[in-house]
Design a protein around this motif. Structure first.
Motif, short mmCIF file in Angstrom:
data_model
loop_
_atom_site.label_atom_id
_atom_site.label_comp_id
_atom_site.label_asym_id
_atom_site.label_seq_id
_atom_site.Cartn_x
_atom_site.Cartn_y
_atom_site.Cartn_z
N LEU A 39 55.21 -17.03 -15.23
CA LEU A 39 54.77 -15.97 -14.32
C LEU A 39 55.27 -16.18 -12.89
N ASN A 41 54.30 -18.83 -10.96
CA ASN A 41 53.35 -19.66 -10.20
C ASN A 41 53.93 -21.06 -10.05
N LEU A 59 50.01 -19.09 -6.42
CA LEU A 59 50.26 -17.97 -7.32
C LEU A 59 51.40 -17.11 -6.82
N ALA A 61 51.65 -13.92 -7.18
CA ALA A 61 51.16 -12.60 -6.77
C ALA A 61 50.90 -12.57 -5.26
N ASP A 65 46.33 -9.41 -4.69
CA ASP A 65 46.26 -9.34 -6.15
C ASP A 65 45.95 -10.67 -6.80
N ASP A 67 44.18 -13.56 -8.75
CA ASP A 67 43.15 -13.58 -9.77
C ASP A 67 43.30 -14.87 -10.57
N SER A 69 42.80 -15.43 -13.58
CA SER A 69 43.34 -15.24 -14.93
C SER A 69 44.86 -15.19 -14.93
N GLN A 70 45.50 -15.30 -13.78
CA GLN A 70 46.96 -15.32 -13.70
C GLN A 70 47.52 -16.71 -13.97
N TYR A 109 48.92 -13.36 -20.47
CA TYR A 109 48.82 -12.20 -19.58
C TYR A 109 47.48 -12.25 -18.89
N GLU A 110 47.42 -11.66 -17.72
CA GLU A 110 46.19 -11.72 -16.94
C GLU A 110 45.12 -10.78 -17.48
#
Length: 140
Positions: A39, A41, A59, A61, A65, A67, A69-70, A109-110
């Motif tokens: 992803l 990260n 992260l 993101a 955004d 989270d 769960s990412q 996936y998040e």
């Protein structure tokens, strides 16, 4: 954060890296890049840091955004010291190396709760309560 720690932070990395870390974590951190997941990260390790804070993640993101769960499960276990083995580049390679079942190799996936991609169930039951009919009836 002490002044000495902040000065150490600013001198160890480039100003661009310092800005990104301070903006996303609201803390001054530096360390060795351990790996990057699928992803995007980035995961870091610094043994000089206090216990429980020596492993962290930046992260991919944007700040709005972010989270939890990412973070994929295999990297989550490394961050929380369930395992000391650094995960491989992809989930499939990691499942092969650790001899895990094929279903554990699926890409992560998040959590989509609260977004348009969220899972919505379809109800096949007849409604138990009838809706209110708001038509106007003429008086006599």
């Amino acid at each position: 954060m002490s002044l000495a720690r902040f000065l150490k932070f600013t001198l160890r990395q480039s100003p661009r890296q310092n800005f990104e870390i301070f903006r996303k974590l609201d803390d001054a951190k530096w360390g060795k890049l351990v790996g990057v997941d699928e992803l995007g990260n980035r995961y870091y390790y610094n043994p000089e840091e206090r216990y429980g804070r020596e492993r962290w993640c930046l992260l991919a993101a944007s700040k709005n955004d972010l989270d939890a769960s990412q973070i994929p499960p295999r990297w989550h276990s490394w961050l929380h010291k369930v395992t000391d083995e650094v995960p491989k580049a992809t989930a499939a390679e990691d499942a092969l190396a650790l001899q895990r079942p094929k279903w554990m190799a699926y890409p992560h996936y998040e959590n989509y709760t609260g977004t348009r991609k969220a899972n919505v169930t379809y109800n096949t039951m007849r409604p138990k309560v009838s809706a209110w009919d708001h038509t106007v009836v003429d008086r006599l």
